[in-house]
Structure formats: C-alpha cells, structure tokens
Write a protein that holds these residues in place. Structure first.
Motif, PDB file in Angstrom:
ATOM      1  N   VAL A  23       2.863   4.532   1.398  1.00 16.26           N
ATOM      2  CA  VAL A  23       1.782   3.632   1.327  1.00 16.26           C
ATOM      3  C   VAL A  23       1.697   2.791   0.027  1.00 16.26           C
ATOM      4  CG1 VAL A  23      -0.894   3.471   1.122  1.00 16.26           C
ATOM      5  CG2 VAL A  23       0.031   4.814   2.904  1.00 16.26           C
ATOM      6  N   PHE A  24       1.965   3.404  -0.949  1.00 17.56           N
ATOM      7  CA  PHE A  24       2.080   2.770  -2.361  1.00 17.56           C
ATOM      8  C   PHE A  24       2.977   1.899  -2.481  1.00 17.56           C
ATOM      9  CE2 PHE A  24      -1.114   5.917  -3.756  1.00 17.56           C
ATOM     10  CZ  PHE A  24      -1.447   5.468  -5.007  1.00 17.56           C
ATOM     11  N   GLN A  25       4.332   2.258  -2.212  1.00 18.47           N
ATOM     12  CA  GLN A  25       5.087   1.324  -2.064  1.00 18.47           C
ATOM     13  C   GLN A  25       5.201   0.143  -1.317  1.00 18.47           C
ATOM     14  OE1 GLN A  25       8.892   2.914  -0.180  1.00 18.47           O
ATOM     15  NE2 GLN A  25      10.170   1.389  -1.182  1.00 18.47           N
ATOM     16  N   ASN A  26       4.565   0.217  -0.140  1.00 21.38           N
ATOM     17  CA  ASN A  26       4.426  -1.173   0.680  1.00 21.38           C
ATOM     18  C   ASN A  26       3.166  -1.953   0.035  1.00 21.38           C
ATOM     19  OD1 ASN A  26       6.367  -0.884   2.591  1.00 21.38           O
ATOM     20  ND2 ASN A  26       5.312   0.819   3.609  1.00 21.38           N
ATOM     21  N   THR A  27       2.345  -1.183  -0.511  1.00 19.14           N
ATOM     22  CA  THR A  27       1.212  -1.989  -1.082  1.00 19.14           C
ATOM     23  C   THR A  27       1.656  -2.995  -2.394  1.00 19.14           C
ATOM     24  OG1 THR A  27      -0.446  -0.197  -0.449  1.00 19.14           O
ATOM     25  CG2 THR A  27      -1.130  -1.878  -2.212  1.00 19.14           C
ATOM     26  N   ILE A  28       2.475  -2.224  -3.179  1.00 16.66           N
ATOM     27  CA  ILE A  28       3.036  -2.844  -4.267  1.00 16.66           C
ATOM     28  C   ILE A  28       3.877  -3.972  -3.860  1.00 16.66           C
ATOM     29  CG2 ILE A  28       4.884  -2.595  -6.070  1.00 16.66           C
ATOM     30  CD1 ILE A  28       3.410   0.091  -6.667  1.00 16.66           C
TER      31      ILE A  28
END
Length: 142
Positions: free
Chosen positions: A103-108
């Motif tokens: 989730v963090f990777q895709n949000t960034i």
C-alpha cells in the motif's frame, strides 16, 4: 579515479550499513521481519524531497524525521500492537507488514511517480577535493 570509486563505495556502504543496523534493531526487538521498515524510510525520503522544495533544508530534514517517526509509531501502535494483543503469530505480523508495504509503495508511486529523484543535486556546488577525491557537501555530511 580509483580513489574516487573507493570513497563512493565507502559512503554508499555506510548508508547501507546504517539501514541494516536499524533493521536489525527492529527485528530483534519485534521478533518478525517487518517489510514496513523500508516504507517508513521511503516516507521520510519523499517527505524530504517535498519539503526541500518549499522549506529550508534543515526544516525539510526535521520534517522528514518527524514523518518517519510518526509513520513508525503509527504502524506499531495502530496495527502491530493490536495484532500482538490478539495473540497472532509472527507470520501473521509479517504478512500484514507485506500488505502495508505494498500500500505504501503504490501510494508513493501514485503521488510522486516512479522516476528516479535526486534531492538537492541542482543546489550542489563543485564539491571539495581531498586526496584526489571530489566530495560534495551532501556526501561529506553522509
């Protein structure tokens, strides 16, 4: 040329060693493989990237540190601590951390894009020469 390569390798190795020590401390204290450690580090880096465009460099570094701390504390108290209280195994914690990492990777990626970014490269001068090695102020700080 060879001394420049050695200096660059030592600086890059010091960066990787610092991350490895932090990960080791996290692993030993929590008892599971937390993939979100990298996401917390990336959140700090991208906070610095954004902050360096609108704030002085010192304030941007402070912002990045506070964002990383807030993300780490938020994950620990909001997610991992609740799972531990339910008596779940380390495997469950690791799987949850993989999900949060994605989730963090895709949000960034959605927010900043996937292109490689270099912070402050346009602000650097020629650097300083010492023993045939040219080091910028950023590399000296590292």
């Amino acid at each position: 040329m060879f001394t420049q390569l050695i200096a660059n390798g030592l600086i890059q190795g010091a960066e990787i060693a610092l991350l490895a020590v932090g990960f080791n401390i996290l692993y030993v204290s929590s008892g599971f493989f937390a993939f979100t450690y990298g996401a917390c580090f990336a959140c700090g880096a991208y906070s610095f990237l954004w902050g360096s465009e609108v704030l002085p460099i010192g304030m941007a570094a402070t912002l990045a540190t506070l964002v990383s701390i807030a993300v780490g504390v938020g994950l620990e108290s909001g997610v991992y601590n609740r799972i531990r209280r339910r008596g779940q195994s380390s495997l469950v914690l690791m799987l949850v951390s993989i999900g949060i990492y994605v989730v963090f990777q895709n949000t960034i990626s959605l927010t900043f894009g996937d292109a490689t970014r270099i912070v402050g490269a346009w602000k650097e001068g020629g650097g300083h020469e010492w023993l045939g090695v040219r080091l910028t102020d950023t590399r000296i700080l590292i």
